[in-house]
Motif scaffolding. Structure first.
Motif, PDB file in Angstrom:
ATOM      1  N   ALA A  92       0.829  -1.206   0.000  1.00  0.00           N
ATOM      2  CA  ALA A  92       0.000   0.000   0.000  1.00  0.00           C
ATOM      3  C   ALA A  92       0.862   1.254   0.000  1.00  0.00           C
ATOM      4  O   ALA A  92       0.560   2.234  -0.704  1.00  0.00           O
ATOM      5  N   GLU A  93       1.957   1.241   0.774  1.00  0.00           N
ATOM      6  CA  GLU A  93       2.854   2.394   0.804  1.00  0.00           C
ATOM      7  C   GLU A  93       3.559   2.561  -0.544  1.00  0.00           C
ATOM      8  O   GLU A  93       3.739   3.684  -1.021  1.00  0.00           O
ATOM      9  N   MET A  94       3.960   1.454  -1.158  1.00  0.00           N
ATOM     10  CA  MET A  94       4.605   1.525  -2.471  1.00  0.00           C
ATOM     11  C   MET A  94       3.621   2.044  -3.515  1.00  0.00           C
ATOM     12  O   MET A  94       3.975   2.867  -4.370  1.00  0.00           O
ATOM     13  N   HIS A  95       2.383   1.583  -3.435  1.00  0.00           N
ATOM     14  CA  HIS A  95       1.323   2.041  -4.342  1.00  0.00           C
ATOM     15  C   HIS A  95       1.164   3.557  -4.245  1.00  0.00           C
ATOM     16  O   HIS A  95       1.130   4.268  -5.262  1.00  0.00           O
ATOM     17  N   SER A  96       1.095   4.071  -3.037  1.00  0.00           N
ATOM     18  CA  SER A  96       0.924   5.521  -2.833  1.00  0.00           C
ATOM     19  C   SER A  96       2.125   6.298  -3.346  1.00  0.00           C
ATOM     20  O   SER A  96       1.973   7.351  -3.989  1.00  0.00           O
ATOM     21  N   ALA A  97       3.331   5.784  -3.077  1.00  0.00           N
ATOM     22  CA  ALA A  97       4.551   6.479  -3.499  1.00  0.00           C
ATOM     23  C   ALA A  97       4.650   6.541  -5.019  1.00  0.00           C
ATOM     24  O   ALA A  97       5.057   7.564  -5.585  1.00  0.00           O
ATOM     25  N   VAL A  98       4.287   5.453  -5.694  1.00  0.00           N
ATOM     26  CA  VAL A  98       4.359   5.424  -7.158  1.00  0.00           C
ATOM     27  C   VAL A  98       3.303   6.333  -7.774  1.00  0.00           C
ATOM     28  O   VAL A  98       3.599   7.117  -8.696  1.00  0.00           O
ATOM     29  N   LEU A  99       2.079   6.267  -7.280  1.00  0.00           N
ATOM     30  CA  LEU A  99       1.012   7.085  -7.856  1.00  0.00           C
ATOM     31  C   LEU A  99       1.286   8.579  -7.671  1.00  0.00           C
ATOM     32  O   LEU A  99       0.852   9.399  -8.483  1.00  0.00           O
ATOM     33  N   ALA A 100       2.005   8.922  -6.629  1.00  0.00           N
ATOM     34  CA  ALA A 100       2.332  10.329  -6.390  1.00  0.00           C
ATOM     35  C   ALA A 100       3.441  10.828  -7.314  1.00  0.00           C
ATOM     36  O   ALA A 100       3.653  12.041  -7.422  1.00  0.00           O
ATOM     37  N   ARG A 101       4.137   9.897  -8.003  1.00  0.00           N
ATOM     38  CA  ARG A 101       5.319  10.296  -8.771  1.00  0.00           C
ATOM     39  C   ARG A 101       5.319   9.890 -10.240  1.00  0.00           C
ATOM     40  O   ARG A 101       6.135  10.399 -11.012  1.00  0.00           O
ATOM     41  N   TYR A 102       4.452   8.987 -10.649  1.00  0.00           N
ATOM     42  CA  TYR A 102       4.577   8.442 -12.005  1.00  0.00           C
ATOM     43  C   TYR A 102       4.373   9.496 -13.090  1.00  0.00           C
ATOM     44  O   TYR A 102       4.943   9.411 -14.180  1.00  0.00           O
ATOM     45  N   GLN A 103       3.557  10.515 -12.818  1.00  0.00           N
ATOM     46  CA  GLN A 103       3.294  11.532 -13.838  1.00  0.00           C
ATOM     47  C   GLN A 103       4.524  12.377 -14.148  1.00  0.00           C
ATOM     48  O   GLN A 103       4.594  13.002 -15.204  1.00  0.00           O
ATOM     49  N   ALA A 104       5.475  12.393 -13.243  1.00  0.00           N
ATOM     50  CA  ALA A 104       6.687  13.192 -13.438  1.00  0.00           C
ATOM     51  C   ALA A 104       7.811  12.390 -14.069  1.00  0.00           C
ATOM     52  O   ALA A 104       8.946  12.863 -14.135  1.00  0.00           O
ATOM     53  N   CYS A 105       7.499  11.163 -14.540  1.00  0.00           N
ATOM     54  CA  CYS A 105       8.568  10.349 -15.110  1.00  0.00           C
ATOM     55  C   CYS A 105       8.254   9.973 -16.551  1.00  0.00           C
ATOM     56  O   CYS A 105       7.106  10.009 -16.988  1.00  0.00           O
ATOM     57  N   ASP A 106       9.293   9.608 -17.281  1.00  0.00           N
ATOM     58  CA  ASP A 106       9.171   9.152 -18.665  1.00  0.00           C
ATOM     59  C   ASP A 106       9.131   7.632 -18.752  1.00  0.00           C
ATOM     60  O   ASP A 106       8.574   7.073 -19.689  1.00  0.00           O
TER      61      ASP A 106
END
Length: 402
Positions: A262-276
């Motif tokens: 759940a913590e990994m899910h939150s961390a990824v969703l908060a950052r994926y838009q800023a990555c290629d």
């Protein structure tokens, strides 16, 4: 974590300049790492360096004579300051004291170390690793000199912050030998991912059963960390979302520590838009206990039943979004690798999946993987995980450039 063979250093020549600081002892380990990975290392010591470490140490490590005198007659033409850098690709000053930095900024040429830096060919880069007391590092003169070196094209690595030989705390410590080794490897790595922003998940997740027990798996995190390190070396801006591991954060990356899926899910969703690019390497637990106990579960019966519920599928959720980056999945299977890996790629609409059999490398230092994309399957020979990471990223970069 051992970064593995530094293929970038094979056949390279590095001039290691050691100046007079306590951190000179780290330079011996740095020389060992560079030589281990195939570099030829010429060591130049200032007069002050000899008060902290002996030339015999460096000669034993490098198998090369150590230089310190501008007028050393061992060089056939008497021009060590010219000849030492003519076949070198890098001059690395470690430690770089406040005095040596000032000399470089001023263009001084009154000893062998300063003269060879000034006389080096434009194709020979200069890298410095500052090491000094925190007040010396923060002094306006040092700040001015460092800025001058940077504007002249020098690469400045560090300094680190922490306890210093003088007993004070703060910035000024020379970075460790492993980090300097990584910086040298990064310098020589082709920048095939320059300008790319890469998000990587790595390691296992740990799902709480009670205050002292978790559901987890055997993933070591080594593959994800190797990819993060190699992506950073290749010029990418790397964010690593890591489950619990005992591995050091790769040089040049930003690490976000998490524990559960759940913590990994939150961390990824908060950052994926800023990555290629999103590379999902982590071995995320498919299930978690539905109701973790707030107290330690005591032994009271021969069997114990724990209700489990599904964790979110992080990769599928990111890949299914309209603004998804280029997504790479990993498939670790016990059997029928081709069938399961291709099914995962197609069901989640992934351009690339890296597959392996768990018996071939889960938790170990080496692995054997197959890359799956629209063009088919591309097996890679069994190798260390850093070597595999380079091959995976090379394949990825070619796909991005199409």
């Amino acid at each position: 974590m051992n970064a593995g063979p530094g293929l970038e250093l094979s056949g390279r020549t590095v001039v290691l300049v050691v100046t007079g600081g306590v951190a000179a002892y780290k330079s011996a380990e740095l020389a060992r790492l560079l030589v281990r990975d195939g570099a030829r290392v010429h060591v130049v010591m200032t007069e002050a360096a000899g008060h902290f470490i002996g030339a015999a140490t460096f000669q034993a490590i490098t198998g090369e004579p150590v230089w310190s005198d501008l007028w050393d007659a061992r060089m056939s033409n008497g021009m060590a300051h010219i000849n030492l850098t003519r076949d070198a690709q890098l001059v690395l000053i470690a430690p770089a004291t406040a005095d040596s930095i000032a000399r470089l900024a001023q263009g001084r040429a009154d000893d062998l170390a300063s003269t060879l830096c000034l006389a080096r060919d434009a194709s020979c880069a200069l890298m410095v690793a500052p090491a000094m007391n925190r007040q010396m590092w923060e002094h306006a003169a040092t700040v001015r000199n460092i800025n001058m070196l940077r504007s002249d094209g020098a690469f400045v690595i560090g300094p680190a912050s922490g306890e210093q030989a003088c007993g004070e705390l703060g910035p000024g410590r020379m970075v460790e030998a492993e980090e300097l080794h990584d910086a040298v490897c990064a310098h020589f790595t082709p920048k095939v991912l320059a300008g790319r922003r890469v998000l990587i998940t790595a390691g296992p997740t740990a799902e709480t059963i009670d205050p002292v027990r978790v559901v987890t798996n055997l993933s070591s995190g080594r593959m994800g960390y190797a990819l993060a390190r190699e992506a950073a070396r290749a010029g990418a801006e790397v964010t690593l979302v890591s489950g619990p591991t005992g591995l050091d954060c790769p040089h040049g990356t930003v690490r976000i520590n998490v524990r559960s899926a759940a913590e990994m899910h939150s961390a990824v969703l908060a950052r994926y838009q800023a990555c290629d690019v999103f590379i999902a390497v982590a071995a995320v637990a498919d299930y978690r206990p539905a109701a973790p106990s707030l107290r330690k579960i005591k032994k009271s019966a021969d069997t114990l039943s724990i209700e489990m519920v599904r964790n979110p599928d992080i990769l599928a959720e990111v890949a299914g979004r309209a603004d998804a980056p280029f997504c790479v999945g990993f498939a670790a299977e016990s059997h029928d690798l081709d069938g399961y890996a291709q099914a995962k790629r197609l069901s989640k609409k992934l351009p690339l999946v890296v597959g392996n059999l768990v018996a071939d490398g889960l938790g170990g230092d080496e692995n054997e993987v197959v890359l799956y994309d629209d063009a088919g399957r591309h097996p890679l020979q069994r190798a260390s995980k850093p070597v595999l990471a380079r091959a995976i990223l090379a394949h990825l970069s070619r796909m991005l450039d199409r």
